[in-house]
Scaffold this active site. Structure first.
Site, PDB file in Angstrom:
ATOM      1  N   CYS A 198       0.958  -1.455  -0.157  1.00 54.86           N
ATOM      2  CA  CYS A 198      -0.124   0.163  -0.050  1.00 54.86           C
ATOM      3  C   CYS A 198       1.474   1.244   0.254  1.00 54.86           C
ATOM      4  CB  CYS A 198      -0.845   0.044   1.447  1.00 54.86           C
ATOM      5  SG  CYS A 198      -2.101   1.110   1.038  1.00 54.86           S
ATOM      6  N   HIS A 244      -6.649  -1.010   1.536  1.00 51.26           N
ATOM      7  CA  HIS A 244      -7.239  -0.275   2.335  1.00 51.26           C
ATOM      8  C   HIS A 244      -8.564   0.482   1.738  1.00 51.26           C
ATOM      9  CE1 HIS A 244      -4.928   3.637   2.802  1.00 51.26           C
ATOM     10  NE2 HIS A 244      -6.446   4.036   1.892  1.00 51.26           N
ATOM     11  N   CYS A 245      -9.228   1.455   2.473  1.00 53.47           N
ATOM     12  CA  CYS A 245     -10.496   1.598   2.179  1.00 53.47           C
ATOM     13  C   CYS A 245      -9.876   2.835   2.147  1.00 53.47           C
ATOM     14  CB  CYS A 245     -11.198   1.229   3.586  1.00 53.47           C
ATOM     15  SG  CYS A 245     -12.716   2.477   3.792  1.00 53.47           S
ATOM     16  N   CYS A 289     -12.689   5.508   4.108  1.00 53.79           N
ATOM     17  CA  CYS A 289     -11.409   5.135   6.317  1.00 53.79           C
ATOM     18  C   CYS A 289      -9.916   5.612   5.987  1.00 53.79           C
ATOM     19  CB  CYS A 289     -11.829   3.961   6.686  1.00 53.79           C
ATOM     20  SG  CYS A 289     -13.272   3.656   7.230  1.00 53.79           S
ATOM     21  N   CYS A 318      -6.160   1.099   5.905  1.00 58.18           N
ATOM     22  CA  CYS A 318      -5.580  -0.878   5.987  1.00 58.18           C
ATOM     23  C   CYS A 318      -6.538  -1.541   7.061  1.00 58.18           C
ATOM     24  CB  CYS A 318      -4.948  -0.926   5.815  1.00 58.18           C
ATOM     25  SG  CYS A 318      -3.503  -0.252   4.322  1.00 58.18           S
ATOM     26  N   HIS A 348     -16.930  -1.149   2.696  1.00 59.68           N
ATOM     27  CA  HIS A 348     -17.457  -0.266   3.431  1.00 59.68           C
ATOM     28  C   HIS A 348     -19.249  -0.018   3.404  1.00 59.68           C
ATOM     29  CE1 HIS A 348     -16.439   3.540   5.700  1.00 59.68           C
ATOM     30  NE2 HIS A 348     -18.091   3.800   5.458  1.00 59.68           N
ATOM     31  N   CYS A 349     -19.873  -0.158   4.936  1.00 61.07           N
ATOM     32  CA  CYS A 349     -21.301   0.035   4.709  1.00 61.07           C
ATOM     33  C   CYS A 349     -21.239   1.504   5.797  1.00 61.07           C
ATOM     34  CB  CYS A 349     -21.530  -1.151   5.751  1.00 61.07           C
ATOM     35  SG  CYS A 349     -23.060  -1.228   5.439  1.00 61.07           S
ATOM     36  N   CYS A 373     -16.272   0.826   8.544  1.00 56.82           N
ATOM     37  CA  CYS A 373     -16.036  -0.535   7.683  1.00 56.82           C
ATOM     38  C   CYS A 373     -16.380  -1.799   7.896  1.00 56.82           C
ATOM     39  CB  CYS A 373     -13.933  -0.102   7.557  1.00 56.82           C
ATOM     40  SG  CYS A 373     -13.622  -0.762   5.973  1.00 56.82           S
TER      41      CYS A 373
END
Length: 342
Positions: free
Chosen positions: A135, A148-149, A152, A155, A162-163, A169
């Site tokens: 990353c 990785h989000c 957010c 990682c 992601h909700c 996350c």
């Protein structure tokens, strides 16, 4: 000084936009909270206290309702406020390695630096080309099943998705809570629909005439059925994922190992897959208490289990082998390629 003022304004606008974005992200949670609060009022006050006349039925309805309500709110709370777990320090590049990596302009030497770091870590998944998963934003070697989000900006270990409905996350730390939240949401809606239906018919046919309660009872049934149907498909999909030990991301893109992609790579069998999420203590399975196996950095793989027990190699791939992709030969691909987040 003339350039400093516009820069200050741009920074202020950027901070303001980020604050608005963070506030707006809580809107779906606020909507769910308002619907749940209204459903509590409609069921307890308008149905049980106003509409029901049998005291035994009234008490029984209220007791069961509050048990489901507490479990539903508890699991929803845990899904929202359990922070996603990030990779440990040993997966991050040290300051010396980071400086050496950034100052190096030759890609082959950069690959060698990452390879030296990766050799010390229990990482087995690779990029699509067979390289090391790195990353570039977090400056770390990603553990297996870690992603990785972008929302957010971190990682997340065993990231599922992601909700927006929990503004969080969903990953290793709260996936069990999310599953229980879906399950208790289903039971909550089903119980409301089943107990309200009789009085819905009475209001609909005119046997009961209380105008204010009629609106709440009729609307309560429609909302409960609507949410039940939508949650049923989502919960069923996640049950299927758990039974095969896959995340939502892995269902769309199979994890890649040294021998190629394998969407059954983490599938250890139904019981072991279930225990990996809920733990081995069955008394904790239905409670939103952390009991998942491991720490989220390493997960047992089917290939390793087959090496320890050759009998597993001849078993059917849990009904999915006929649909699996053929593993691609990654022998010609560089095993030191770098994956950068975009």
């Amino acid at each position: 000084m003339a350039d400093a003022a516009p820069l200050w304004r741009r920074m202020a606008v950027s901070r303001g936009l980020r604050c608005c974005q963070r506030a707006f992200a809580w809107l779906p949670v606020l909507i769910i909270a308002l619907v749940v609060l209204w459903s509590y009022y409609a069921y307890v006050c308008e149905l049980c206290l106003v509409t029901l006349s049998n005291p035994v039925e009234k008490v029984a309805y209220l007791i069961i309702f509050h048990i489901l309500f507490v479990l539903f709110v508890w699991t929803y709370w845990k899904s929202i406020f359990t922070l996603p777990v990030q990779p440990g320090k040993k997966y991050h590049m040290s300051y010396a390695d980071q400086e050496r990596y950034e100052n190096e302009e030759r890609p082959e030497v950069q690959r060698q630096i990452l390879a030296e770091i990766a050799r010390k870590l229990p990482v087995y998944t690779r990029t699509g080309s067979g390289g090391i998963r790195f990353c570039d934003r977090c400056q770390l070697i990603k553990p297996d099943r870690c992603h990785h989000c972008t929302v957010c900006a971190i990682c997340v270990l065993k990231m599922d998705h992601h909700c927006p409905w929990v503004n969080n996350c969903i990953g290793f730390s709260n996936y069990k809570f999310f599953l229980l939240f879906l399950a208790y949401s289903l039971l909550y809606c089903l119980y409301i629909a089943a107990t309200v239906f009789k009085y819905f018919i009475k209001y609909w046919t005119g046997e009961l005439t209380n105008g204010r309660s009629k609106f709440h009872v009729l609307f309560l049934l429609f909302v409960a059925v609507m949410f039940f149907v939508s949650l049923m498909f989502l919960f069923g999909y996640h049950c299927w994922l758990v039974s095969r030990n896959r995340s939502t991301l892995e269902a769309f893109s199979a994890p890649v190992f040294q021998n190629g992609p394998d969407k059954n790579g983490f599938n250890l069998g139904f019981i072991k897959n279930l225990q990996q999420v809920f733990g081995e203590e069955k008394k904790l399975w239905l409670l939103p208490i952390a009991s998942s196996q491991g720490d989220g950095h390493f997960f047992p793989m089917r290939a390793l289990c087959e090496a320890q027990n050759p009998l597993l190699a001849n078993e059917e791939q849990w009904g999915d082998d006929g649909m699996d992709e053929e593993p691609h030969d990654s022998g010609e691909a560089s095993s030191l390629a770098i994956e950068r987040e975009t």
